[in-house]
Enzyme design. Sequence first.
Site, PDB file in Angstrom:
ATOM      1  N   ASP A 287       4.916  10.408  47.594  1.00 28.96           N
ATOM      2  CA  ASP A 287       5.178   9.968  48.699  1.00 28.96           C
ATOM      3  C   ASP A 287       4.741  11.079  49.899  1.00 28.96           C
ATOM      4  O   ASP A 287       4.375  12.325  49.271  1.00 28.96           O
ATOM      5  CB  ASP A 287       6.684  10.022  48.904  1.00 28.96           C
TER       6      ASP A 287
HETATM    7  C1  BGC Z   1       7.547   7.080  53.396  1.00 27.04           C
HETATM    8  C2  BGC Z   1       6.730   6.077  52.553  1.00 27.04           C
HETATM    9  C3  BGC Z   1       5.563   5.521  53.402  1.00 27.04           C
HETATM   10  C4  BGC Z   1       4.898   6.863  53.638  1.00 27.04           C
HETATM   11  C5  BGC Z   1       3.331   6.705  54.284  1.00 27.04           C
HETATM   12  C6  BGC Z   1       6.904   8.213  53.815  1.00 27.04           C
HETATM   13  O1  BGC Z   1       7.535   8.850  54.691  1.00 27.04           O
HETATM   14  O2  BGC Z   1       8.605   7.257  52.632  1.00 27.04           O
HETATM   15  O3  BGC Z   1       7.587   5.018  52.244  1.00 27.04           O
HETATM   16  O4  BGC Z   1       4.804   4.747  52.568  1.00 27.04           O
HETATM   17  O5  BGC Z   1       5.514   7.789  54.261  1.00 27.04           O
HETATM   18  O6  BGC Z   1       3.600   6.139  55.653  1.00 27.04           O
END
Ligand code: BGC
Length: 749
Positions: A287
Amino acid sequence: MSWHLRASRTTLPSLITVAILAGALFSAAQSAPDKPASGPWMNASLSPDERASLVLTQMTLDEKISLLHGTGMHGLGPMSPLAVHSNGGAGYVVGVPRLGIPDIQMSDAAYGVRQSGENGRYSTALPSNVGAAASWDLDAAYQYGALIGRELRDQGYNMSLGGGVNIPREPRNGRTFEYMGEDPVLAGNMVAQLIKGTASEHVISDIKHYALNDQENGRNAVNVNIDKRSMRESDLLAFEIGVRQGDPAAVMCSYNRVNGDYACENSYLLTDVLKKDWNYKGFVLSDWGGTHSVEKASAAGLDHEQPGEYFYGAALKKAVQSGKVPTAQLDDHVHRVLRSMFASGVVDDPPHKGVVNVARGFEITQHIAEQSIVLLKNAGRLLPLDASKLSHVAVIGAHSDVGMISGGGSAQVDPPGGNAIMPAGKGRTTWQAEIWFPTSPLKAIQAKLPHATVDYDAGTDPSAAAALARSTQVAIVFAYQWESEGMDLETLTLAHDQDALIAKVAAANPHTIVVLETGSPATMPWVDQVSGVLEAWYPGTRGAEALANLLFGEVNPSAKLPITFPKSDADLPHPTLVKAPKQSIADDSKPDRWKRILEGLPPFQVTYNEGVKVGYKWYDAENKPVLFPFGYGLSYTTYAYSNLKVTSGTKVLVSFTVQNTGNRDGAEIAQVYAALPASAAEPPKRLVGWSKVQLKAGESKEVSVEVDPLYLSIFNVDRNAWQRIAGDYTLLVGGSSQSLPLKESLSLP
Ligand code: BGC
């Protein structure tokens, strides 16, 4: 993520950009001139593994490293100079053009493609994921994923960041709307179809957030304590089913720690379970900002860092050169990325920007919304409304004159025309703001009542709303609970004193129908005073049209709750949300915010000592009455169950008859639960299968549900294996987890 737009325009460059720029220097050589690739790996009749192995032998160390990290994130300050071809999505990975390996263009796409507005484009918003789960409709889940895949391609992306399937142990989690409810068998099967749908459009599919990222509060620091059996049988089971059936090309590991180690450097989660037990062949990406080390993460099974290269750029290269990260380990990471690219079709069939098929999107999102809105109460059969008998109706509250709410954070889809509650041209979508889609319940209801007066009251003054309600035949009150990534709900009580509004309107007119727009369960202190309740979730681009079709009976409700609605927060396994201490939260305003997150914030503890008792299993085991049980939902017709037969060969087969005993066609979600032998020490019952049965008025059908042996098993930690306990099982069949009229025992060896 919380640093998308809010925090880090100033702070991120200080850290990630430095690393990015450093990376750009050492890897600049890879931007070799583009020429049609002709190596043997371009032979599409070879397997993805063979193709990945062939191309890997041709790659330089820099080219390999470049496939293992992102190049910054749009909107977070300067991107890497290598990101010139970024499409503006959340992640961009430089490919190897000289070998025909394309760039990876990633976009968030939880319930539709994110940030289309910024690119001057359009995306369909589907109903929130929890809403889609309420359809229990595997075909709808596939259509959901396929629509996302198509619209990603139309907008120039070849990878989806979606497929959220965390089990809401904490239903106040601000991302509950992005997940598929509390049951691992339902959630896992639904997400598998969503993934398959996305993959069918030749897009790299994803499942997230692996694992146990069940609260947003302190998500970059929290350490989740949970025993192995409980996680395997609940949280990880949803992923296991999603991974085994859906075969996602990517798995996104989550921000939090699990039993001491960050999920993205947790060898139990990434290697022992995902890659070994489940035999997963795709790649694991962190993530955004969830990578915390080089050697530990690499050895644990993290293949790819996003969004930058703080660890997996120059530092990884150095670790490989010094032997701290073995070349075989590096090659495995790269092989996995390449394999997923070949397997998903992005090498052979790259996307070309096109025109989003808006009309097709309308049709699909409205159909899914109609399958996902749950009828929870219908006293005196007030619904469906009979247009011929209505001359005056009140529509009250929740901006129902102009729109319906959507879920925020990285899932946010941009509404056409901007935020419906803002003046035209002013409604820009921003991080963590309430965004209302321009799907107007008032207009949709008025369209069904061309000869009646439909009056609107904003609900800001409950007395005025009640006065209007008193003068009408039916009052339809809209109430909402907005949720977003990066925050949790304090409570399941509706915000903004909406309970008081509803109670006051209901006291003025007993023919009150409440329409809820929530991402999580809501409590309903007024439930006995109103005639009708519908849970519309966040219903997407065509929410109001779908809702009106249900209110007026053009579509018969069929959805059932994928998550228990408790009577109060006090009945939850954890009556209060565990909040992060100050030192475990990186202050948005501090320039070293991301350095602190990446290098590791001090943990705080959340302990899931309810174990396997998640969702309805908790309320069943604790004998706690609930407001509306898991699997519950009404229809405008009625169904009767009979004739249960349970047989066991290699698989347990459950067959029974469902009859539509009313005078309207409908679809019944017939559910099969199993009670395990007492020696298994499990909660009273678990869902083991279902069938959504279309039945004409008066029609009967024989239904067969084959039970996957996995769903009857427990996880034996000592043997590290699923095991079916010998003994007496009871199979229970009916229309909700608390209405199971058919029952039969079965002895299994
Ligand atoms: C989120 C993800 C997301 C990623 C990219 C993160 O903060 O938890 O679900 O895909 O950001 O935007």
